[in-house]
Write a protein that holds these residues in place. Structure first.
Motif, short mmCIF file in Angstrom:
data_model
loop_
_atom_site.label_atom_id
_atom_site.label_comp_id
_atom_site.label_asym_id
_atom_site.label_seq_id
_atom_site.Cartn_x
_atom_site.Cartn_y
_atom_site.Cartn_z
N ALA A 12 -49.91 16.90 -32.45
CA ALA A 12 -49.48 16.89 -30.72
C ALA A 12 -50.61 17.49 -30.64
CB ALA A 12 -48.20 18.33 -30.80
N SER A 13 -52.23 18.77 -31.10
CA SER A 13 -52.94 18.34 -30.30
C SER A 13 -53.75 17.58 -29.75
CB SER A 13 -53.53 19.78 -31.55
OG SER A 13 -54.95 20.29 -31.05
N ARG A 14 -53.91 16.76 -31.26
CA ARG A 14 -54.74 15.36 -31.26
C ARG A 14 -54.15 14.38 -30.30
NH1 ARG A 14 -55.11 16.18 -37.09
NH2 ARG A 14 -52.66 15.52 -37.28
N LEU A 15 -53.01 14.04 -30.24
CA LEU A 15 -52.43 13.06 -28.55
C LEU A 15 -52.52 13.63 -27.02
CD1 LEU A 15 -48.73 12.97 -30.37
CD2 LEU A 15 -50.57 11.15 -29.78
N VAL A 16 -52.78 14.99 -27.45
CA VAL A 16 -53.49 15.70 -26.25
C VAL A 16 -54.73 15.23 -25.90
CG1 VAL A 16 -53.85 18.20 -24.41
CG2 VAL A 16 -51.44 17.89 -25.92
N GLN A 18 -56.41 13.78 -27.05
CA GLN A 18 -56.18 11.69 -26.72
C GLN A 18 -56.11 11.30 -25.01
OE1 GLN A 18 -55.06 9.50 -30.11
NE2 GLN A 18 -56.53 10.65 -31.59
N HIS A 19 -54.83 12.07 -24.65
CA HIS A 19 -53.93 11.63 -24.14
C HIS A 19 -53.93 12.73 -22.98
CE1 HIS A 19 -53.25 7.70 -25.21
NE2 HIS A 19 -52.74 8.08 -26.56
N PRO A 20 -54.82 13.49 -22.11
CA PRO A 20 -54.80 15.03 -21.27
C PRO A 20 -53.10 14.71 -20.11
CG PRO A 20 -57.01 14.15 -21.44
CD PRO A 20 -56.46 13.03 -21.82
N SER A 21 -52.90 13.16 -20.02
CA SER A 21 -51.77 12.97 -18.72
C SER A 21 -50.60 13.87 -19.66
CB SER A 21 -51.73 12.08 -18.29
OG SER A 21 -51.21 11.28 -19.13
N LEU A 22 -50.59 13.82 -21.45
CA LEU A 22 -49.13 14.87 -21.49
C LEU A 22 -48.69 16.04 -21.22
CD1 LEU A 22 -49.77 13.19 -24.82
CD2 LEU A 22 -47.57 12.61 -23.57
N LEU A 23 -49.68 16.56 -21.11
CA LEU A 23 -48.97 17.86 -20.65
C LEU A 23 -48.73 18.02 -18.84
CD1 LEU A 23 -52.94 19.97 -21.18
CD2 LEU A 23 -50.93 20.34 -22.72
N ASP A 24 -48.64 16.86 -18.31
CA ASP A 24 -48.28 17.20 -16.68
C ASP A 24 -47.06 16.71 -17.40
OD1 ASP A 24 -50.55 17.47 -15.82
OD2 ASP A 24 -51.26 16.04 -15.08
N LEU A 25 -46.58 15.62 -18.13
CA LEU A 25 -45.46 14.88 -18.66
C LEU A 25 -44.47 15.75 -19.31
CD1 LEU A 25 -46.08 11.84 -19.99
CD2 LEU A 25 -45.28 12.42 -17.19
N ARG A 26 -44.95 17.11 -20.05
CA ARG A 26 -44.69 18.65 -20.60
C ARG A 26 -43.89 18.98 -19.65
NH1 ARG A 26 -41.02 19.88 -24.47
NH2 ARG A 26 -40.90 20.78 -25.23
N MET A 27 -44.74 19.41 -18.63
CA MET A 27 -44.16 20.72 -17.48
C MET A 27 -43.12 19.48 -16.81
SD MET A 27 -47.05 21.88 -14.39
CE MET A 27 -46.99 19.99 -13.91
N ALA A 74 -44.47 22.47 -42.27
CA ALA A 74 -44.53 21.17 -41.89
C ALA A 74 -44.25 21.65 -40.40
CB ALA A 74 -42.81 21.21 -41.76
N ALA A 75 -44.14 22.70 -39.51
CA ALA A 75 -44.32 23.41 -38.38
C ALA A 75 -45.74 23.22 -37.55
CB ALA A 75 -43.74 24.47 -37.77
N LEU A 76 -47.09 24.02 -38.85
CA LEU A 76 -48.61 23.40 -38.71
C LEU A 76 -48.42 22.13 -38.37
CD1 LEU A 76 -49.81 26.58 -40.85
CD2 LEU A 76 -49.71 26.57 -38.13
N ARG A 77 -48.49 20.92 -39.20
CA ARG A 77 -48.72 19.91 -38.87
C ARG A 77 -48.47 19.30 -37.87
NH1 ARG A 77 -47.63 19.63 -45.07
NH2 ARG A 77 -45.09 18.62 -44.25
#
Length: 272
Positions: free
Chosen positions: A208-212, A214-223, A200-203
């Motif tokens: 999360a990797s696929r979302l990043v 597709q949407h690189p700005s998610l890294l800024d929001l996570r930070m 489940a953790a790997l899934r």
């Protein structure tokens, strides 16, 4: 005969009558929860309910019976399972006298008769089932025994309310084998749950990797989310160096007083 003599004789007659009555009749008090059997010349007459009763003395007798529920403990009995494996089973039987007349007249001792019936039914029931079923299903064994014992003792006035299996004692080598088997099952179950958690953790990481991607700005929001959560904890100091190479948005902004920084290969749009 004057009046005084008449009343004197009357009083003496009454006194003699009371004495004769007390000699011929006695009071029997039956307490609550009990019953009393009345006999005349050794033959049963009737049942006396709780309360006060006047009974003739000559030729009459009584015997009290406890009608309350009670427990009969049957200690460890040596019995054989279907595989001819010896084990000890201890029981507790809750019963009561439902009909006092057959309980006292049909058997010499109804408690001993019940004890023997429980022993015989226990040997038959244990011999019908494999050892594993007996160890894991003790409640069902008690229910089956209650039905059979109740049928066996109903003929002499007993009511069996419950038969509870207190303990099933196995030989030492079988106890060790069952303990090892149970330990192996629990370890296998724990390993399976751990593997499921890791999957489940790997899934979640893959999603999360696929979302990043597709949407690189998610890294800024996570930070920003990390900094916001850390700011509520006193004593923490964070030093962040955010350059143009760390953020896709900064890489696309024009440099101060110069030409815009060209996007890297990974930022270029795909062409068909």
């Amino acid at each position: 005969m004057d009046t005084f003599q008449f009343f004197l004789l009357l009083g003496m007659a009454l006194a003699l009558g009371v004495v004769a009555y007390r000699l011929l009749v006695h009071k029997v008090v039956v307490p609550e929860g009990f019953t009393t059997l009345l006999y005349r010349q050794g033959r049963f007459v009737r049942v006396l309910a709780p309360g006060a009763h006047w009974v003739l003395r000559p030729g009459y007798g009584t015997q009290q019976v406890d009608m309350r529920q009670r427990y009969l403990t049957v200690p460890g009995q040596e019995v054989l399972s279907q595989e001819q494996v010896g084990l000890k089973v201890s029981l507790a039987v809750r019963f009561a006298v439902a009909e006092p007349e057959p309980a006292l007249h049909r058997v010499q001792n109804y408690t001993e008769a019940l004890y023997l019936a429980v022993q015989l039914v226990l040997r038959e029931e244990v011999g019908r089932h494999p050892l594993e079923e007996l160890v894991s299903g003790r409640i069902s064994l008690g229910q089956r025994m209650r039905e059979r014992v109740a049928d066996a003792v109903r003929a002499f006035g007993l009511s069996v309310e419950e038969v509870e299996v207190k303990d099933v004692m196995l030989p030492p080598e079988l106890r060790r084998a069952f303990a090892e088997s149970l330990k192996a099952k629990k370890e296998a179950q724990a390993a399976l749950e751990k593997a499921r958690g890791e999957s489940a953790a790997l899934r979640n990481l893959a999603n999360a990797s696929r979302l990043v991607e597709q949407h690189p700005s998610l890294l800024d929001l996570r930070m920003l989310q990390t900094l916001s959560g850390a700011s509520t904890t006193p004593g923490n100091t964070f030093v962040l160096g955010v350059g143009a190479e760390l953020s896709p948005r900064l890489r696309k902004r024009p440099a101060a007083g110069g030409e815009p920084i060209p996007p890297s290969e990974e930022d270029k749009p795909e062409t068909t």
